[in-house]
Design a protein around this motif. Structure first.
Motif, PDB file in Angstrom:
ATOM      1  N   SER A  66     -52.539   0.463 -26.539  1.00  0.00           N
ATOM      2  CA  SER A  66     -52.147   1.661 -27.015  1.00  0.00           C
ATOM      3  C   SER A  66     -50.732   1.651 -27.405  1.00  0.00           C
ATOM      4  O   SER A  66     -49.710   1.652 -26.548  1.00  0.00           O
ATOM      5  N   PRO A  67     -50.177   2.363 -28.573  1.00  0.00           N
ATOM      6  CA  PRO A  67     -48.822   2.442 -28.970  1.00  0.00           C
ATOM      7  C   PRO A  67     -47.941   3.523 -27.931  1.00  0.00           C
ATOM      8  O   PRO A  67     -46.751   3.614 -27.910  1.00  0.00           O
ATOM      9  N   ASP A  68     -48.978   4.636 -27.323  1.00  0.00           N
ATOM     10  CA  ASP A  68     -48.092   5.381 -26.462  1.00  0.00           C
ATOM     11  C   ASP A  68     -47.882   4.844 -25.289  1.00  0.00           C
ATOM     12  O   ASP A  68     -47.139   5.173 -24.151  1.00  0.00           O
ATOM     13  N   GLU A  69     -48.308   3.438 -24.824  1.00  0.00           N
ATOM     14  CA  GLU A  69     -47.832   2.648 -23.674  1.00  0.00           C
ATOM     15  C   GLU A  69     -46.572   2.087 -23.820  1.00  0.00           C
ATOM     16  O   GLU A  69     -46.080   1.973 -24.936  1.00  0.00           O
ATOM     17  N   THR A  70     -45.763   1.567 -22.896  1.00  0.00           N
ATOM     18  CA  THR A  70     -44.363   0.965 -23.044  1.00  0.00           C
ATOM     19  C   THR A  70     -44.744  -0.550 -22.732  1.00  0.00           C
ATOM     20  O   THR A  70     -45.719  -0.880 -21.890  1.00  0.00           O
ATOM     21  N   TYR A  71     -43.704  -1.375 -22.941  1.00  0.00           N
ATOM     22  CA  TYR A  71     -43.704  -2.505 -22.783  1.00  0.00           C
ATOM     23  C   TYR A  71     -43.456  -2.871 -21.236  1.00  0.00           C
ATOM     24  O   TYR A  71     -44.305  -3.936 -20.668  1.00  0.00           O
ATOM     25  N   GLU A  72     -42.909  -1.989 -20.206  1.00  0.00           N
ATOM     26  CA  GLU A  72     -42.810  -1.996 -18.905  1.00  0.00           C
ATOM     27  C   GLU A  72     -44.118  -1.865 -18.542  1.00  0.00           C
ATOM     28  O   GLU A  72     -44.529  -2.668 -17.474  1.00  0.00           O
ATOM     29  N   GLU A  73     -44.814  -1.022 -18.802  1.00  0.00           N
ATOM     30  CA  GLU A  73     -46.201  -0.646 -18.179  1.00  0.00           C
ATOM     31  C   GLU A  73     -47.294  -1.592 -18.326  1.00  0.00           C
ATOM     32  O   GLU A  73     -47.811  -2.391 -17.310  1.00  0.00           O
ATOM     33  N   VAL A  74     -47.274  -2.392 -19.780  1.00  0.00           N
ATOM     34  CA  VAL A  74     -48.083  -3.578 -19.771  1.00  0.00           C
ATOM     35  C   VAL A  74     -47.498  -4.608 -18.991  1.00  0.00           C
ATOM     36  O   VAL A  74     -48.614  -5.419 -18.489  1.00  0.00           O
TER      37      VAL A  74
END
Length: 192
Positions: A66-74
């Protein structure tokens, strides 16, 4: 050398080696020790999947993020570096928007995987997008899906872990080469 279709062939001019005319100064061992120990203390945290082959499941996770996720989270979920996740996501965006010769890269890889192996990431992302049916959607919907994830700043391009690893690997070999060169130069100094 194989070139990608539509790729520019102009190369940047070579930079000249700058010679330092000053005499070499030897640094006392006690001063050198501090800097050598400092270099040993540096620790680089590398994701467990760094440099490993991407699975289709991991690629799908990046695409479906989802666009509200960050690269760090994924990246944390996939045990990858944020920069690697960003690269996959950008491949998806470029393919959906048909920009930066992304489709040409995929076609080049599919025509000759050995010659264009550096485009395998784009080919895997394209395969995932095809399986999800994203290319069959109207262009308006494709553009709506082609959104980057959250990042610390607009200019952020990754965490630099691959650059740090490459530098660490190259530093030792370049130091050995420099020592060899200096020894050869010292040996040949009296014979000229």
């Amino acid at each position: 050398m194989s070139e990608m279709p539509g790729q520019a062939t102009n190369r940047a001019p070579h930079r000249r080696l700058q010679v330092n005319p000053e005499t070499l100064r030897f640094v006392p061992a006690e001063k050198r020790d501090f800097w050598e120990k400092l270099a040993e203390d540096v620790e680089i945290n590398i994701a467990s999947q760094f440099g490993k082959r991407w699975t289709m499941l991991a690629t799908l996770r990046v695409i479906l993020a989802s666009p509200d996720e960050t690269y760090e989270e994924v990246a944390r979920v996939l045990n990858r570096s944020p920069g690697a996740v960003r690269y996959r996501r950008q491949a998806m965006i470029h393919l959906l928007r048909d920009e930066h010769s992304a489709v040409d890269r995929v076609e080049a890889y599919r025509s000759d995987p050995k010659a264009f192996h550096k485009y395998s990431d784009y080919a895997q992302v394209a395969e995932a997008l095809e399986q999800l049916g994203y290319f069959d959607m109207p262009v308006r919907e494709q553009f709506a899906l082609a959104v980057p994830l959250g990042q610390p700043s607009r200019s952020w391009r990754g965490d630099g872990s691959s650059a740090a690893l490459a530098q660490r690997k190259n530093t030792y070999s370049s130091l050995k080469e420099e020592v060899r060169r200096l020894l050869d130069e010292a040996r040949n100094f009296g014979s000229t």
